[in-house]
Design an enzyme around this catalytic site. Sequence first.
Site, mmCIF file in Angstrom:
data_model
loop_
_atom_site.group_PDB
_atom_site.id
_atom_site.type_symbol
_atom_site.label_atom_id
_atom_site.label_comp_id
_atom_site.label_asym_id
_atom_site.label_seq_id
_atom_site.Cartn_x
_atom_site.Cartn_y
_atom_site.Cartn_z
ATOM 1 N N CYS A 111 0.871 -1.180 0.000
ATOM 2 C CA CYS A 111 0.000 0.000 0.000
ATOM 3 C C CYS A 111 0.898 1.217 0.000
ATOM 4 C CB CYS A 111 -0.955 -0.016 1.194
ATOM 5 S SG CYS A 111 -0.135 0.058 2.793
ATOM 6 N N CYS A 123 -7.021 3.420 -8.906
ATOM 7 C CA CYS A 123 -7.040 4.439 -7.856
ATOM 8 C C CYS A 123 -8.432 5.033 -7.751
ATOM 9 C CB CYS A 123 -5.984 5.496 -8.142
ATOM 10 S SG CYS A 123 -5.628 5.698 -9.883
ATOM 11 N N GLY A 141 7.265 -7.746 -12.177
ATOM 12 C CA GLY A 141 7.057 -6.852 -11.045
ATOM 13 C C GLY A 141 7.820 -7.285 -9.815
HETATM 14 C C1 LIG Z 1 5.480 -2.213 -4.486
HETATM 15 C C2 LIG Z 1 4.577 -2.159 -5.678
HETATM 16 C C3 LIG Z 1 4.222 -0.930 -6.222
HETATM 17 C C4 LIG Z 1 3.383 -0.859 -7.317
HETATM 18 N N1 LIG Z 1 3.058 0.366 -7.844
HETATM 19 C C5 LIG Z 1 2.257 0.436 -8.943
HETATM 20 C C6 LIG Z 1 1.950 1.682 -9.540
HETATM 21 O O1 LIG Z 1 2.407 2.730 -9.120
HETATM 22 N N2 LIG Z 1 1.114 1.696 -10.618
HETATM 23 C C7 LIG Z 1 0.596 0.540 -11.148
HETATM 24 O O2 LIG Z 1 -0.143 0.587 -12.139
HETATM 25 N N3 LIG Z 1 0.908 -0.661 -10.624
HETATM 26 C C8 LIG Z 1 1.709 -0.737 -9.537
HETATM 27 N N4 LIG Z 1 2.022 -1.973 -8.994
HETATM 28 C C9 LIG Z 1 1.486 -3.188 -9.629
HETATM 29 C C10 LIG Z 1 2.527 -3.839 -10.543
HETATM 30 O O3 LIG Z 1 2.886 -2.975 -11.574
HETATM 31 C C11 LIG Z 1 1.973 -5.153 -11.135
HETATM 32 O O4 LIG Z 1 0.811 -4.876 -11.865
HETATM 33 C C12 LIG Z 1 1.626 -6.173 -10.060
HETATM 34 O O5 LIG Z 1 2.560 -6.102 -9.018
HETATM 35 C C13 LIG Z 1 1.554 -7.601 -10.592
HETATM 36 O O6 LIG Z 1 2.792 -8.044 -11.071
HETATM 37 P P1 LIG Z 1 3.844 -8.910 -10.164
HETATM 38 O O7 LIG Z 1 3.060 -9.990 -9.534
HETATM 39 O O8 LIG Z 1 4.873 -9.369 -11.133
HETATM 40 O O9 LIG Z 1 4.392 -7.958 -9.150
HETATM 41 C C14 LIG Z 1 2.880 -2.041 -7.897
HETATM 42 C C15 LIG Z 1 3.245 -3.283 -7.367
HETATM 43 C C16 LIG Z 1 4.089 -3.362 -6.271
HETATM 44 C C17 LIG Z 1 4.450 -4.696 -5.739
#
Ligand SMILES: Cc1cc2nc3c(=O)[nH]c(=O)nc-3n(C[C@H](O)[C@H](O)[C@H](O)COP(=O)(O)O)c2cc1C
Lengths: 257, 257, 304, 304
Positions: free
Chosen positions: C72, C131, C266
């Site tokens: 978060c 958001c 990610g």
């Molecule tokens: C710490 C963190 C910050 C993130 N910040 C954003 C963000 O600013 N904008 C967004 O669209 N997604 C954000 N995400 C989501 C990632 O871009 C991605 O969609 C999601 O983590 C799924 O991929 P993963 O399982 O490979 O992490 C964030 C994810 C994490 C873990």
Amino acid sequence: MILHKHFLADGAIIRHEKIGANDVYLLDIDIFTNAESFAAGQFVQLQVPDGEILLRRPLSIADVSGSRIVLIYRLIGKGTERLARAAVGSKVSILGPLGTGFGLECKRPLLVGGGLGIAPLLLLAKRFAGQADILMGCKNAAQMDWPLPLFKNVVKNTFITTDDGSMGMRGFTAEHLPKILAENSYDKVFVCGPEIMMKTVAKITAGHKIACEVSLEKRMACGLGACLSCTIETRQGRKKVCKDGPVFNSTEVFFDE
Amino acid sequence: MILHKHFLADGAIIRHEKIGANDVYLLDIDIFTNAESFAAGQFVQLQVPDGEILLRRPLSIADVSGSRIVLIYRLIGKGTERLARAAVGSKVSILGPLGTGFGLECKRPLLVGGGLGIAPLLLLAKRFAGQADILMGCKNAAQMDWPLPLFKNVVKNTFITTDDGSMGMRGFTAEHLPKILAENSYDKVFVCGPEIMMKTVAKITAGHKIACEVSLEKRMACGLGACLSCTIETRQGRKKVCKDGPVFNSTEVFFDE
Amino acid sequence: MSEISLKTELAGIKMNSPIMTASGTFGFGEEFEDFADFSTLGAIVVKGTTLQPRSGNKGIRIAETPAGMLNCIGLENPGVKVFIDEISPRIKKYNCPIIVNISGSTVEEYGELANMLDIDAVAAVELNVSCPNVKEGGIAFGVEPKSMMSVIRAAKKNTHKPVIIKLSPNVTDIAMMAKAAEEAGADAISLINTLMGMAIDINTWRPVLGNITGGLSGPAVKPVALRMVWEVRKAVSLPIIGMGGIMNAQDAIEFFLAGADAVAVGTANFVEPDITVKIYDGLEKYLGQKNLTDIKDIIGKLQA
Amino acid sequence: MSEISLKTELAGIKMNSPIMTASGTFGFGEEFEDFADFSTLGAIVVKGTTLQPRSGNKGIRIAETPAGMLNCIGLENPGVKVFIDEISPRIKKYNCPIIVNISGSTVEEYGELANMLDIDAVAAVELNVSCPNVKEGGIAFGVEPKSMMSVIRAAKKNTHKPVIIKLSPNVTDIAMMAKAAEEAGADAISLINTLMGMAIDINTWRPVLGNITGGLSGPAVKPVALRMVWEVRKAVSLPIIGMGGIMNAQDAIEFFLAGADAVAVGTANFVEPDITVKIYDGLEKYLGQKNLTDIKDIIGKLQA
Ligand SMILES: Cc1cc2nc3c(=O)[nH]c(=O)nc-3n(C[C@H](O)[C@H](O)[C@H](O)COP(=O)(O)O)c2cc1C
Ligand SMILES: Cc1cc2nc3c(=O)[nH]c(=O)nc-3n(C[C@H](O)[C@H](O)[C@H](O)COP(=O)(O)OP(=O)(O)OC[C@H]3O[C@@H](n4cnc5c(N)ncnc54)[C@H](O)[C@@H]3O)c2cc1C
Ligand SMILES: Cc1cc2nc3c(=O)[nH]c(=O)nc-3n(C[C@H](O)[C@H](O)[C@H](O)COP(=O)(O)OP(=O)(O)OC[C@H]3O[C@@H](n4cnc5c(N)ncnc54)[C@H](O)[C@@H]3O)c2cc1C
Ligand SMILES: Cc1cc2nc3c(=O)[nH]c(=O)nc-3n(C[C@H](O)[C@H](O)[C@H](O)COP(=O)(O)O)c2cc1C
Ligand code: FES
Ligand code: FES
């Protein structure tokens, strides 16, 4: 066939080593429970140590001795690779004995095994106290490295096939089975191996009017008959491989095309 | 302060043992990279072996020697409990050195440590080549078991407090700090320990107009300044504990009430 | 083997590979300079950017969960102006397409952000619609087709760059959302953003996260992400950027087979900062083993 | 310590503990006779039951995923008549409330099932609405409030037993679904059912599961389940049976704190068949450590 209550034990690894060049391992576990009465063909659900792997893995009981059981497995994927790292002396959770074993009523048994399907035939051979013959098949001579010594003194006659002819007869077990059946007076055949092999053997034994039992593999979650992951259709209706099997009469099951 | 490129190494565990009765472990790892220039106060992100634990765990560099680093940790939860099982000779992935270390510019340093916060002060004491004093506090004499021998020959004077008075002075480090500061002419204080302790020490040093650096802890995912898990508000704006810290000037940070 | 090509093009953006980084997990790229090889990356998607700087959420911002993590962060970022004036000139040197992930609290803000980012240094914008829509009672833009479509239209109207819509998985019908996105004129679809989750500290009886709930990411969500990519692939013809729990080349291949034209990594960046390079090598190796030469040979090839 | 009580009552059903078993993961109880202690179970929720016997899905029915599993059993079951005539007399001896999880392909089928199961041996019915509504294009009953409400009403009209609605997590707004369930007259809410997911075999380029997609369960889904329990707790006053990834007493406590009146254990039964007993012991221990005597002392006590 004796029915056992299930046990769930933190077994202690007594011996754990690579016994086959082709990534085959032997695991000897003390389960602190008398294992002598476990039936050949029954299996255990082993929990892969270290917590990353969620589901248990089904492995056949290859041998028993007092409170110890022997499992023989090949590296296939994540679970078995992780298992291979378990150290002697460490603990491994075992749920068993599961399923129904082979039916021992017969006079001249022939065991037919392919690949890791040979493992449960070891205990079966012992149950027949040296009176069984075995026909075993592998890809090549190298892959015979682990079953040969294990079966040395527990069967009467050993027939060997290799796909490439590098040891024993060339070709698949099933190709040589008709001749072996013709030349001997077996009254029951026990098969464990790849599905295609069991299917062909089932066909041949049916032709020869010889009783035949096969041991099936299906993905399992519970191993206890609860989750219905492992259901198959049989001529006697739906059955659970984990509970009603893994051993079935060859005439009972439908092999997938 | 020297800035390092980061390394990511499959370190080899050279030594791994319980050094404190209160579940404190020492881990000595060969990272196959010269570690001598790592700054006291920097940390590494250690990957807990065996794959169940997703995120790396931040641990301070407690000592260095050639290509080896020493980490000292206490069992807290899942990750450290799992780590404690890693065998000597096994591998552990290390990402480091992370963050900025302590600023060494001073003539009469006093190190103040509480609990596991004492760990990074070991390398700091060595960097001061025996010229630093240390004030360390634990709950009771038993918990002094690991820091006492480690600091034996690397500091000048050692002041000890225990909450129950079973060793050294009774009470918290901060209670005794004013007197110690009054009786010595320290020009810089370095604190690492529970937040409440750092907060109180920061207040006291401010009153004495003595420079003070604190080492903060925050939950971290990346350790590289990318994920913003570890952001804090400071008088100089938002900072990342992993990259801009973990060491900060005590006057710069706001301690939570 | 030397003929194997991972090069691709997505919504008109030329990419050295179909491996991108997921927003919020790779900073602005600089943080990974020691580990990533920017010539193997298809694009860097930078941290969610807003009009004004944001300080993000208070309290604990991440929690580890089984095979996953909750975050978060709360869109902490320096604001679009700082990105344009300070950061973008710095990261130009990577010679890698930069995609800016943008978040607004009103439809108009998305338009304004898209407009400000219609600059040379930016290859595309990615709309984060997970958001809250402050004008509409704080429900996320991305869980309801109408507000999502207005956001897409606002962005499209204000930029010449491709507009990528990043879908939220917290919806009943992801295919329907994808169709709405296509209708509204999006140029590509990213999915999935994080699943809403929660963790509780049984000693303090409080939520672990400062914001109570957070977004679940990592291997735990991969099955859900894959299913959604596959559903969206059947529903629309837009290019898809698949993500959610990709930890290695095998995972990436699953997404390609399901129909992703590119993937984004990610959470894995936190665990292995050089993971994108490893995935690149792994994809090359896989294609070689399968006697294939082009990554497009596997895209959407799931036999189902 | 001896005064600690886990006894509870849920929708009028007296239970020895708030620990239940999740449908489809505990068979009919008999399979766990060697491991479970039925006097520590609040209720056994049996496998999803339909009017006619069903043979379930073909092909591979389970796949392991990171910290989770997918299943597409496809509601294999012997049919309600066999349950009533053969199974229910057999499992009476456990002296443990039996809740029958029922699935229909039309609204009327739910009514009929509820009616047939309005018998002594059954303590309640639980409506599984994650199955396709064949009359309405095969969309699951449980992802749309109207069809879910008709199912609840049909069941309520046809039985004197409590009717538990089991919510699908594959929805945009779980609180809204819970409110709809309350309005339709449900007596309790179970959540969550499985999240829809998928796995792909990168060697064969085929889905792992015979049914292509399947339901994700296990620790991976716990954060999502907890969040949904908490959201539903705030939205309705019905009793909640929380489930999703509960593997130990700590997990169960998180659900209680979030507002679950009881919990159900699913996938964990496959991993540790005696897990319900361990959770019972763990709950007693936890209450003792906190100097509490009644499980109700922690229910809904999350400070958020
Ligand atoms: C710490 C963190 C910050 C993130 N910040 C954003 C963000 O600013 N904008 C967004 O669209 N997604 C954000 N995400 C989501 C990632 O871009 C991605 O969609 C999601 O983590 C799924 O991929 P993963 O399982 O490979 O992490 C964030 C994810 C994490 C873990
Ligand atoms: C009753 C029974 C007895 C068995 N006995 C033996 C034995 O004695 N020796 C031996 O080497 N193997 C045996 N197997 C096969 C063994 O269970 C698998 O090789 C093993 O589960 C693979 O796990 P993995 O994690 O390495 O592979 P992965 O492919 O990573 O496993 C993924 C999932 O698929 C399942 N799976 C994969 N292959 C099989 C398979 N062939 N059968 C059932 N499930 C599978 C796994 O259990 C796991 O849930 C037996 C299988 C059954 C059903
Ligand atoms: C820069 C830095 C240096 C540290 N140096 C040391 C050290 O030298 N020795 C030592 O014993 N401990 C040190 N810690 C604390 C150490 O990181 C935690 O004790 C450890 O992460 C606990 O992991 P766990 O899985 O056992 O606990 P769990 O509580 O199960 O961990 C759950 C999550 O919370 C995080 N977490 C838990 N406690 C802390 C904490 N105090 N700080 C940051 N994250 C935490 C974990 O990393 C993990 O992500 C340091 C922390 C930081 C930030
Ligand atoms: C193999 C399996 C079969 C299931 N069958 C049913 C079912 O018949 N009816 C139902 O409502 N839920 C069924 N479920 C869902 C579970 O009851 C439970 O809601 C879900 O698995 C989440 O809990 P868990 O993570 O503890 O397993 C099944 C789950 C599994 C794993
Ligand atoms: S494995 Fe669960 S029923 Fe066979
Ligand atoms: S831990 Fe990722 S920014 Fe500090």
